[in-house]
Design an enzyme around this catalytic site. Structure first.
Site, PDB file in Angstrom:
ATOM      1  N   LYS B  82       0.802  -1.106  -0.102  1.00 18.61           N
ATOM      2  CA  LYS B  82      -0.052  -0.018  -0.161  1.00 18.61           C
ATOM      3  C   LYS B  82       0.848   1.160   0.101  1.00 18.61           C
ATOM      4  CE  LYS B  82      -4.062   1.921   2.831  1.00 18.61           C
ATOM      5  NZ  LYS B  82      -4.712   1.785   4.058  1.00 18.61           N
ATOM      6  N   SER B 156      -9.440   1.155   2.936  1.00 20.79           N
ATOM      7  CA  SER B 156      -8.457   2.139   2.062  1.00 20.79           C
ATOM      8  C   SER B 156      -7.255   1.504   1.393  1.00 20.79           C
ATOM      9  CB  SER B 156      -8.105   3.388   2.848  1.00 20.79           C
ATOM     10  OG  SER B 156      -6.892   2.847   3.961  1.00 20.79           O
ATOM     11  N   SER B 180      -9.484  -1.262   7.219  1.00 21.57           N
ATOM     12  CA  SER B 180      -8.898  -0.878   5.678  1.00 21.57           C
ATOM     13  C   SER B 180      -8.251  -1.981   5.031  1.00 21.57           C
ATOM     14  CB  SER B 180      -8.017   0.150   5.646  1.00 21.57           C
ATOM     15  OG  SER B 180      -8.828   1.509   5.985  1.00 21.57           O
TER      16      SER B 180
END
Lengths: 61, 472
Positions: B82, B156, B180
Site C-alpha cells: 500500500k 482504504s 482498511s
C-alpha cells in the site's frame, strides 16, 4: 440536541482557524450534526458518579 | 508451465517451484509485470511499478538460491505494498497529491523485513486518499473491483486487495485503522489480516490514528497470509508498542482442522439492521460449514459493540484531524472533496468526548476478552453489504445519510476490533446473487493470530471459495 445551522458550523471552524468553502459547508453541517448526535449517546453509557469530588481549600482545610 | 500461469500461483505454490529451482524468481516477476502491464490500466491497482529494481532484486534472489542460500519461504516471491508504507527510494504518495513527490529515505519496517526474507518488491499500490476514504476522484486512478469493474474495491487498502484478486501479485501489504485491510479483502474476495495491536511494527506507516493503525498481509489464502505474517511480526525498537511476545508458528497452525475449536458468533453483528439479508445468509452458511467441519459453535453477546462506531469516531477522527491539520490550513484544495469534508468535520468534534470514548473502548475490550474466554475465536460478517457501484457524486443530503454512508456504514463490523486491538481476518465466504464476494470475519484472542489463521484455513479447505478468481 438542536440542529446545527451551516453558519454555526462555519463560525466553529473559523474559531479554530479553518475556513469552510461554500461547496463543503452543507455536507460538513450534516456530517457534524449526525456525529454529535451519535456521540451524545455515549454519555448515557457511563454511570454518573453520585458522590461529588471533594474540593480542597488552598491551605488544606 | 507458461509464464502467464506463473502469475496466477499463490505464495505457497511459488515457494515450492522456486526452491526446487523449477522456475526462477525473474520468470515469476516478469510474469507478474506482464500481467500488471496488461490489466492495471483497467484496475488502477498500482500507482508505481518498480520494474528495473524488481528485476534486479529477482536476479539477486535467483543467485542466492543457486548458491544454496535461501532466506526462507518468501525467497524470490513478488510482493507489493500500500502506498502508505515507506519504500526507500520509491515515492510514497499516501494516495494523495499532498505527498506525490515524497520519496522516503528508508523502508517501513514491514517492507524491510519482507525484503530481508528475500521477497521482491514490485511496486506501490493504490489506496483511498490519506487512508481516510472514500475518495471521489482518486488522484492516481479509480481503483476498480476485478469482479465487476463498475464496483468499488472498498478501502482504504484498495489496490492491496484488487491486485491479489486479479493475480497481479501473490502477496500484498495493507494498513488497517478501522477495517482498511479487511473491508477491501471482503469486497474483492481475498484474505486480509489485521494483526493484534503491537504484533507488527508501524514504523514507516503513514497512518491515521496510531493507537488503531496496523499493517498486515493480503493474499489469496490464509496459509499465504501466515507466511507473510511470520516474516513481518515481532518486536521493533523503532515502534515502542511492538510486543516482546514471541512470534508464533503461524504456518504450523495451518492444516490443524476444526476439531475441538470453539467458535462464538457475535449476536449483535449478525442481527445488525445494516446487514444485507443475502450477506447474513452467506455468513450463516459459513457458520454451518464450520460446525459440520468439526467446530463447536455458540452465540455470544458483546453489548457495547452496537456503540463501537461512535467510540471509534470519537477517538480516530480527531487523531486524523490533528495529523492532517497543516494541510487543511495550507492546501485544502489538494485534498479530494470527500476526505476534506470528513477532516473538516473531524476537526470540529469536541475534545471532551475523547476521554469517555477511551474508557468505553476499554470496556469494549473487556467484553470481547470475556466473550473469548468461552470460545477460541469469534466470527461475524466483515461488511454489511457487497461492493457498491463506484460513486460519481459525493453529495450528502441528510444527517441520516451522513452517518450511515459517510461514517458508520462501512466499518461497523470491523472497527470494534481496531478499538480493542484483537487480531481479525476476513476470508471469502461466498458470492451474492450479483456474483460479488462476501467475507467472514474471524477474531481471536490477543496474539493468537495462529487460531484465526487455523480457522480461516480450515474453512477454506471445506469450501470452494479460495479457488475462485475473477475473469478480468
Amino acid at each position: 440536541m438542536a440542529d446545527l445551522a451551516p453558519e454555526d458550523v462555519r463560525r466553529m471552524a473559523a474559531a479554530i482557524g479553518l475556513s469552510i468553502a461554500d461547496d463543503d459547508l452543507e455536507d460538513v453541517t450534516f456530517r457534524l450534526g449526525a456525529t454529535l448526535e451519535r456521540l451524545a449517546a455515549l454519555d448515557r453509557l457511563e454511570p454518573r458518579d453520585p458522590v461529588p469530588p471533594a474540593i480542597l481549600e488552598p491551605d488544606g482545610a | 508451465m507458461s509464464g502467464a500461469d506463473l502469475a496466477l500461483l499463490g505464495v505457497g505454490a511459488l515457494t515450492d517451484l522456486l526452491h526446487r529451482r523449477e522456475v526462477s524468481s525473474e520468470e515469476v516477476v516478469r510474469a507478474c509485470l506482464a500481467r500488471i502491464e496488461s490489466l492495471n490500466p483497467k484496475l488502477a491497482a498500482f500507482i508505481t511499478v518498480s520494474t528495473e529494481a524488481a528485476l534486479r532484486a529477482a536476479r539477486r534472489a535467483d543467485g542466492e538460491l543457486a548458491r544454496g542460500r535461501s532466506r526462507g519461504p518468501l525467497h524470490g516471491v513478488p510482493f507489493a505494498v500500500k502506498d502508505a508504507l515507506w519504500t526507500k527510494g520509491v515515492r510514497t504518495t499516501n494516495g494523495s497529491r499532498l505527498f506525490e513527490d515524497f520519496v522516503p529515505s528508508e523502508d517501513a519496517t514491514v517492507v524491510a523485513r519482507l525484503r530481508a526474507a528475500g521477497a521482491v518488491l514490485l511496486g506501490k499500490l493504490n489506496m483511498m486518499e490519506l487512508g481516510f476514504g472514500p475518495t471521489l476522484r482518486p488522484p492516481f486512478g479509480v481503483p476498480r473491483n476485478p469482479w465487476d469493474l463498475e464496483r468499488t474495491t472498498g478501502g482504504s487498502s484498495s489496490g492491496s486487495a484488487s491486485a491479489v484478486a486479479a493475480r497481479l501479485v501473490p502477496l500484498t501489504l495493507g494498513a488497517d485503522t478501522g477495517g482498511s485491510i479487511r473491508l477491501p479483502a471482503a469486497l474483492c474476495g481475498v484474505v486480509g489480516l489485521k494483526p493484534t495491536r503491537g504484533r507488527v511494527s508501524r514504523h514507516g506507516l503513514m497512518g491515521i490514528c496510531p493507537p488503531f493503525d496496523s499493517a498486515g498481509p493480503l493474499a489469496a489464502s490464509a496459509s499465504d497470509c501466515a507466511l507473510a505474517l511470520a516474516a513481518i511480526a515481532g518486536r521493533d525498537r523503532k515502534d515502542p508498542i511492538t510486543t516482546r511476545v514471541a512470534v508464533d508458528d503461524y504456518a504450523g497452525a495451518i492444516g490443524k482442522g476444526l476439531g475441538g475449536v470453539r467458535i462464538g458468533v457475535v449476536r449483535e453483528l449478525m442481527q445488525s439492521a445494516m446487514l444485507r439479508p443475502e450477506v447474513r445468509a452467506l455468513v450463516a452458511d459459513a457458520v454451518t460449514a464450520l460446525e459440520k467441519g468439526g467446530a463447536r459453535v455458540e452465540e455470544v453477546s458483546i453489548p457495547l459493540i452496537d456503540h463501537a462506531s461512535a467510540i471509534y469516531i470519537a477517538i480516530a477522527e480527531p487523531e486524523a484531524a490533528a495529523r492532517f491539520r497543516p494541510y487543511l490550513l495550507t492546501r485544502p484544495h489538494d485534498i479530494d472533496v470527500l476526505p476534506r469534508r470528513r477532516l473538516l468535520t473531524a476537526s470540529l468534534i469536541p475534545a471532551s468526548v475523547i476521554p469517555r470514548a477511551r474508557r468505553l473502548g476499554q470496556r469494549l475490550r473487556a467484553q470481547v476478552d470475556e466473550a473469548l474466554r468461552a470460545v477460541d475465536v469469534l466470527v461475524s460478517p466483515t461488511t454489511p453489504s457487497p461492493a457498491s457501484p463506484i460513486a460519481t457524486a459525493g453529495r450528502i443530503e441528510s444527517k441520516e445519510e451522513a452517518w450511515t454512508t459517510a461514517a458508520a456504514g462501512r466499518s461497523l463490523f470491523t472497527n470494534p476490533f481496531n478499538i480493542t486491538g484483537h487480531p481479525a481476518l476476513s476470508v471469502p465466504c461466498g458470492f451474492t446473487a450479483e456474483r460479488l464476494p462476501a467475507g467472514l470475519q474471524v477474531i481471536g484472542r490477543y496474539n493468537r493470530e495462529a487460531d484465526v489463521l487455523r480457522v480461516a484455513a480450515a474453512y477454506e479447505s471445506i469450501t470452494p471459495w479460495r479457488d475462485r478468481r475473477p475473469e478480468v
